[in-house]
Design a protein around this motif. Structure first.
Motif, PDB file in Angstrom:
ATOM      1  N   TRP A 177       0.830  -1.207   0.000  1.00  0.00           N
ATOM      2  CA  TRP A 177       0.000   0.000   0.000  1.00  0.00           C
ATOM      3  C   TRP A 177       0.863   1.256   0.000  1.00  0.00           C
ATOM      4  O   TRP A 177       0.593   2.210  -0.743  1.00  0.00           O
ATOM      5  N   ILE A 178       1.893   1.270   0.824  1.00  0.00           N
ATOM      6  CA  ILE A 178       2.796   2.423   0.865  1.00  0.00           C
ATOM      7  C   ILE A 178       3.468   2.623  -0.492  1.00  0.00           C
ATOM      8  O   ILE A 178       3.560   3.752  -1.001  1.00  0.00           O
ATOM      9  N   LYS A 179       3.915   1.534  -1.096  1.00  0.00           N
ATOM     10  CA  LYS A 179       4.528   1.634  -2.422  1.00  0.00           C
ATOM     11  C   LYS A 179       3.563   2.264  -3.423  1.00  0.00           C
ATOM     12  O   LYS A 179       3.921   3.182  -4.172  1.00  0.00           O
ATOM     13  N   GLU A 180       2.330   1.774  -3.436  1.00  0.00           N
ATOM     14  CA  GLU A 180       1.335   2.264  -4.390  1.00  0.00           C
ATOM     15  C   GLU A 180       1.001   3.729  -4.160  1.00  0.00           C
ATOM     16  O   GLU A 180       0.878   4.506  -5.120  1.00  0.00           O
ATOM     17  N   GLU A 181       0.852   4.119  -2.889  1.00  0.00           N
ATOM     18  CA  GLU A 181       0.508   5.503  -2.591  1.00  0.00           C
ATOM     19  C   GLU A 181       1.633   6.463  -2.983  1.00  0.00           C
ATOM     20  O   GLU A 181       1.377   7.573  -3.464  1.00  0.00           O
ATOM     21  N   VAL A 182       2.861   6.052  -2.779  1.00  0.00           N
ATOM     22  CA  VAL A 182       4.003   6.890  -3.161  1.00  0.00           C
ATOM     23  C   VAL A 182       4.059   7.035  -4.678  1.00  0.00           C
ATOM     24  O   VAL A 182       4.258   8.147  -5.203  1.00  0.00           O
TER      25      VAL A 182
ATOM     26  N   ASN B  28       1.530   6.676  -6.787  1.00  0.00           N
ATOM     27  CA  ASN B  28       0.364   7.458  -7.213  1.00  0.00           C
ATOM     28  C   ASN B  28       0.552   8.949  -6.969  1.00  0.00           C
ATOM     29  O   ASN B  28      -0.050   9.780  -7.657  1.00  0.00           O
ATOM     30  N   ALA B  29       1.358   9.286  -5.977  1.00  0.00           N
ATOM     31  CA  ALA B  29       1.629  10.693  -5.662  1.00  0.00           C
ATOM     32  C   ALA B  29       2.819  11.233  -6.450  1.00  0.00           C
ATOM     33  O   ALA B  29       3.230  12.380  -6.237  1.00  0.00           O
TER      34      ALA B  29
ATOM     35  N   LEU C  46       7.005  11.223   0.694  1.00  0.00           N
ATOM     36  CA  LEU C  46       5.820  11.424   1.510  1.00  0.00           C
ATOM     37  C   LEU C  46       6.178  11.211   2.979  1.00  0.00           C
ATOM     38  O   LEU C  46       7.101  10.460   3.295  1.00  0.00           O
TER      39      LEU C  46
ATOM     40  N   ASP D  82       1.048  12.558   5.559  1.00  0.00           N
ATOM     41  CA  ASP D  82       0.491  12.135   4.272  1.00  0.00           C
ATOM     42  C   ASP D  82      -0.197  10.775   4.351  1.00  0.00           C
ATOM     43  O   ASP D  82      -1.267  10.587   3.780  1.00  0.00           O
ATOM     44  N   LEU D  83       0.425   9.835   5.035  1.00  0.00           N
ATOM     45  CA  LEU D  83      -0.110   8.479   5.135  1.00  0.00           C
ATOM     46  C   LEU D  83      -0.082   8.023   6.587  1.00  0.00           C
ATOM     47  O   LEU D  83       0.870   8.322   7.313  1.00  0.00           O
TER      48      LEU D  83
END
Length: 249
Positions: free
Chosen positions: A16-21, A23-24, A133, A157-158
């Protein structure tokens, strides 16, 4: 969570952290470490997500010897590639003295929370400079009762641990190889000397865990948790906006 669920959830958080980074459109993450268990767990998860693009930041500001000792244990055990140390004590004293000299009457808690806000300012300066992030360290118990500083540790951010009870965080720490010195210490925000979370809240995290897990707890616990949740609503819903002028009747 049982062991299988927790292991699966930790794997999910890494992805999830990988994807959010991604995506940002960012490159990695930054985590402030305090010598406590929540930040240790977040830092360990972050390192799994971005082994070469995780910066952990130690920001002493009237921190205790135990804080520093636990921080050293964490660094030694998990061997982070990117460690930054920023001593905020002189900055905090300058800030404190300027406020006092202006005639502002500061409460003990407001002054203590200023440390958390200085730390978050530091993390965002580092994050923005690296296209990273900022990861928060608040768990479900803290978030539910508002036990965090608005625009301090709550301004991130997360928030990877936001669905994890305190006991889940402790179990995750064991899985992730966090040192026993951190796992076994009394939870503290290190706001002032000898401060502990549970003495300030009024009861143990185990009781909050039980209540949030729908287990039977004493009415005084239920009432206290409900009260803290109600009065901290503003912390979880920031920057409220008014109605658009076309919405006015």
């Amino acid at each position: 969570m049982n062991d299988k669920e927790l292991n699966n959830y930790l794997d999910y958080l890494v992805n999830w952290i990988k994807e959010e980074v991604i995506n940002a459109n960012q490159k990695g993450v930054v985590v402030g470490i305090s010598g406590g268990i929540d930040s240790a767990v977040v830092a360990a998860i972050a390192q799994r997500a971005f082994p070469n693009n995780t910066t952990v930041v130690w920001m002493p500001c009237e921190s205790s010897d135990l804080d520093e000792s636990c921080k050293n244990d964490l660094i030694k055990e998990l061997k982070f590639n990117n460690l930054v140390e920023v001593d905020l004590y002189k900055s905090f004293l300058t800030f404190k003295n300027e406020l006092i000299n202006s005639g502002v009457e500061l409460s003990k808690l407001a002054l203590a929370n200023s440390k958390a806000r200085l730390r978050m300012t530091t993390l965002y300066a580092i994050a923005q400079s690296n296209n990273y992030l900022v990861l928060g360290t608040d768990n479900l118990c803290e978030w539910h009762i508002g036990y965090f500083t608005k625009f301090g540790d709550g301004g991130v951010d997360l928030v990877p641990l936001i669905h994890m009870l305190k006991r889940d965080v402790r179990n995750a720490a064991k899985i992730l190889g966090v040192p026993e010195s951190i796992i076994n210490r009394a939870p503290t925000a290190s706001l002032w000397e000898n401060q502990t979370d549970e003495s300030e809240i009024g009861f143990s995290y185990d009781l909050i865990d039980d209540y949030l897990s729908n287990k039977n707890v004493a009415n005084e616990v239920k009432n206290r948790v409900d009260y803290l949740h109600k009065i901290s609503h503003h912390k979880r819903n920031l920057a409220k906006k008014p109605l658009h002028y076309k919405e006015l009747k």
